[in-house]
Structure formats: structure tokens, C-alpha cells
Design a protein around this motif. Structure first.
Motif, short mmCIF file in Angstrom:
data_model
loop_
_atom_site.label_atom_id
_atom_site.label_comp_id
_atom_site.label_asym_id
_atom_site.label_seq_id
_atom_site.Cartn_x
_atom_site.Cartn_y
_atom_site.Cartn_z
N GLU A 228 0.76 -1.20 -0.11
CA GLU A 228 0.04 0.02 0.08
C GLU A 228 0.79 1.24 -0.10
N ILE B 246 0.98 4.28 -2.79
CA ILE B 246 0.84 5.74 -2.43
C ILE B 246 1.87 6.55 -3.05
N LYS C 83 1.40 6.86 -6.69
CA LYS C 83 0.52 7.79 -7.07
C LYS C 83 0.87 9.23 -6.76
N GLU C 84 1.45 9.42 -5.69
CA GLU C 84 2.18 10.78 -5.24
C GLU C 84 3.27 11.25 -6.28
#
Length: 189
Positions: A161, A165, A168-169
Motif C-alpha cells: 500500500e 501511495i 500515486k504521489e
């Protein structure tokens, strides 16, 4: 080689090994009681058994010495069997009593007869380095299993996860850079 033939050979090999281990476990009370066949006479200094000579070694009789040896040897070999056949996560902790009995036997055989009164006295210092390695290793395995199965914390899933993240950032930052670049190009035109 056909799969069935290989499977049959593996099954036969496993049956032979497991039967041998079961035989050793069944034999343990008889091995322990073997000291009763040694002479109890205090006047007999030593006897020859197979390839080695056994003496009183500081005990009252050869039978007493044999009793002490069997009291260490039988638990040692049962613990070794347990260590190699255990399928639980904590099986490394069995190394501690194995080493304790092994050191006690080592002391018995390599300590002069006049010093055997202090046998079993210095084991803790020999076991301490092993404890320093084995206990934290087993504790950290336990923590990981406890977190995963009791608290429902899956560290691998959490890492996955976090990676998602982070990705995505990174994409968001790249998109912002492209938007900034697009705005600056539109202003120039």
C-alpha cells in the motif's frame, strides 16, 4: 521417471525415516535403564564397553556414572529428534535445552574426575551467546506472526500500500509539472 514412481520412492523413504525415528523414541526408556546393567560395586574402577573404557569418574560407582550419563543423553537425543521433526515456528528455541544437555555431557567427559562434583555448574556462561542470538530471533518471528494473525496487521500488505501511495504521489507531481509546463507554453504563445 514417472511422477507416480517418484512419489512411491519418496513415500517409502519417508516411511522408513519416520519408522526409524519412532523406533528411537520407543527405545528411549530402555536406553535410559541401561545403566542398571553396569556394576554397582564401588571396588570396580572401570569396565570396557565396546570401544571405550568407562570408569567411576568421581561417582560412587560405575552404575552411578552411567545413570548420570543416561540422564543427560536420553533427553538430549529426544530433544534433537523433536528439533528436526518440529513444524512449529518456535522450534529454534529447542536449541537451548539441546545445547544445555550437550554442554553437560561435554563437561562430564572432559572434566577431570576430581572436579566432577561441580559438573553442571558452568553451563549458563556457555549458553549465553546462543541465547543472545536465538531468543531475539524467535521473539521477532513471534511478533510478526502475532501482528499478522492476532492484530490483522500484514506488513507485506502495508508495504504494498505504501508503494502504491508513493507511486500515486509521483504521478501527481509529474502531472503538476506537466500542467505548469503547459501553462508556461500557453503564455508564450
Amino acid at each position: 521417471m514417472p511422477v507416480k514412481t517418484r512419489f512411491n520412492k519418496l513415500a517409502k523413504k519417508r516411511i522408513i525415516i519416520e519408522s526409524f525415528v519412532a523406533f528411537l523414541i520407543i527405545l528411549s526408556p530402555f536406553v535410559f535403564k541401561s545403566h542398571e546393567y553396569l556394576p554397582e560395586d564401588e571396588n570396580i574402577e572401570s569396565i570396557k564397553i565396546l570401544w571405550f573404557e568407562m570408569g567411576q569418574n568421581g561417582f560412587g560407582s560405575i552404575e552411578g556414572h552411567g545413570w548420570f550419563i543416561m540422564g543427560k543423553l536420553v533427553p538430549l537425543y529426544l530433544l534433537v529428534i523433536w528439533f528436526f521433526t518440529c513444524k512449529h515456528w518456535w522450534y529454534h528455541i529447542i536449541l537451548l535445552p539441546i545445547l544445555m544437555y550437550a554442554f553437560q555431557l561435554f563437561e562430564l567427559f572432559f572434566t577431570p574426575a576430581e572436579l566432577n562434583a561441580i559438573t553442571d555448574s558452568q553451563n549458563l556462561m556457555w549458553l549465553l551467546p546462543v541465547c543472545v542470538v536465538v531468543i531475539p530471533f524467535v521473539y521477532f518471528i513471534r511478533l510478526k506472526l502475532y501482528d499478522k494473525h492476532v492484530h490483522g496487521i500484514d506488513l507485506e500488505a502495508m508495504d504494498e500500500e505504501l508503494n502504491i501511495i508513493k507511486a500515486k504521489e509521483e504521478l501527481r507531481r509529474e502531472r503538476e509539472k506537466l500542467e505548469q509546463l503547459k501553462k508556461t507554453l500557453e503564455k508564450k504563445m
